[in-house]
Motif scaffolding. Sequence first.
Motif, PDB file in Angstrom:
ATOM      1  N   GLU A 290       0.817  -1.218   0.000  1.00 60.14           N
ATOM      2  CA  GLU A 290       0.000   0.000   0.000  1.00 60.14           C
ATOM      3  C   GLU A 290       0.849   1.265   0.000  1.00 60.14           C
ATOM      4  N   SER A 291       2.164   1.142   0.111  1.00 62.52           N
ATOM      5  CA  SER A 291       3.017   2.318   0.049  1.00 62.52           C
ATOM      6  C   SER A 291       3.345   2.713  -1.389  1.00 62.52           C
ATOM      7  N   PHE A 292       2.884   1.934  -2.341  1.00 63.41           N
ATOM      8  CA  PHE A 292       3.224   2.171  -3.737  1.00 63.41           C
ATOM      9  C   PHE A 292       2.025   2.571  -4.573  1.00 63.41           C
ATOM     10  N   VAL A 293       2.224   3.551  -5.422  1.00 62.84           N
ATOM     11  CA  VAL A 293       1.366   3.760  -6.579  1.00 62.84           C
ATOM     12  C   VAL A 293       1.752   2.683  -7.590  1.00 62.84           C
TER      13      VAL A 293
ATOM     14  N   SER B 219      -3.662   4.802  -7.491  1.00 60.45           N
ATOM     15  CA  SER B 219      -3.010   5.312  -6.303  1.00 60.45           C
ATOM     16  C   SER B 219      -2.976   4.251  -5.198  1.00 60.45           C
ATOM     17  N   ASN B 220      -2.320   4.582  -4.107  1.00 56.03           N
ATOM     18  CA  ASN B 220      -2.023   3.638  -3.040  1.00 56.03           C
ATOM     19  C   ASN B 220      -3.259   2.899  -2.523  1.00 56.03           C
TER      20      ASN B 220
ATOM     21  N   ASN C 131      -5.037  -4.673  -1.999  1.00 56.62           N
ATOM     22  CA  ASN C 131      -3.899  -4.530  -1.097  1.00 56.62           C
ATOM     23  C   ASN C 131      -3.779  -5.716  -0.141  1.00 56.62           C
TER      24      ASN C 131
ATOM     25  N   ALA D 165       5.999  -0.107  -9.925  1.00 56.50           N
ATOM     26  CA  ALA D 165       5.671   0.452  -8.620  1.00 56.50           C
ATOM     27  C   ALA D 165       6.403   1.768  -8.402  1.00 56.50           C
TER      28      ALA D 165
ATOM     29  N   GLY E 186       7.078   4.567  -5.448  1.00 56.06           N
ATOM     30  CA  GLY E 186       7.005   4.819  -4.007  1.00 56.06           C
ATOM     31  C   GLY E 186       7.031   6.278  -3.623  1.00 56.06           C
TER      32      GLY E 186
ATOM     33  N   GLY F  20       4.652   8.623  -4.186  1.00 52.40           N
ATOM     34  CA  GLY F  20       3.368   9.269  -3.961  1.00 52.40           C
ATOM     35  C   GLY F  20       2.649   9.635  -5.244  1.00 52.40           C
ATOM     36  N   TRP F  21       1.343   9.750  -5.152  1.00 52.38           N
ATOM     37  CA  TRP F  21       0.493  10.023  -6.327  1.00 52.38           C
ATOM     38  C   TRP F  21       0.696  11.447  -6.828  1.00 52.38           C
TER      39      TRP F  21
END
Length: 125
Positions: A28-31, A50-51, A72, A96, A98, A100-101
């Motif tokens: 869940e830390s990755f877009v 997004s995450n 997730n 991936a 990391g 942020g969106w």
Amino acid sequence: QLQASGGGVVQAGTSLTLSCAASGRPFESFVMGWFRQPPGKDREFVAAISNAGGNIIYADYVRGRFTISRDNGQIRVYLHMNNLGPEDTAVYYCAADGSGWNRSRQGNYEKYTYWGQGTLVTVSS
């Protein structure tokens, strides 16, 4: 680490779902994004999510036909592809990001740090 699967040879007009399994840092830390590379062409953006899945963007040439989603809990991202055409023939990669969106930049492959090995989709007419 990312592992894409689900590619194959299909007829035009049919559907196919790609899956990408992740391991390592909390998913869940990755877009997450999908890109593709048609034969003889450069890699191109397909879709990103997004995450938590609340933001999604698509490339114009797949919007309305492809759907990106993520689970997730299962640590997977999916690309459901409808009404496939020969122009969709490509190696499809999950990636991936990391950082942020950022809606305006999620189509940029340089924003993604980790890449899967790719899965080939061939659409015959």
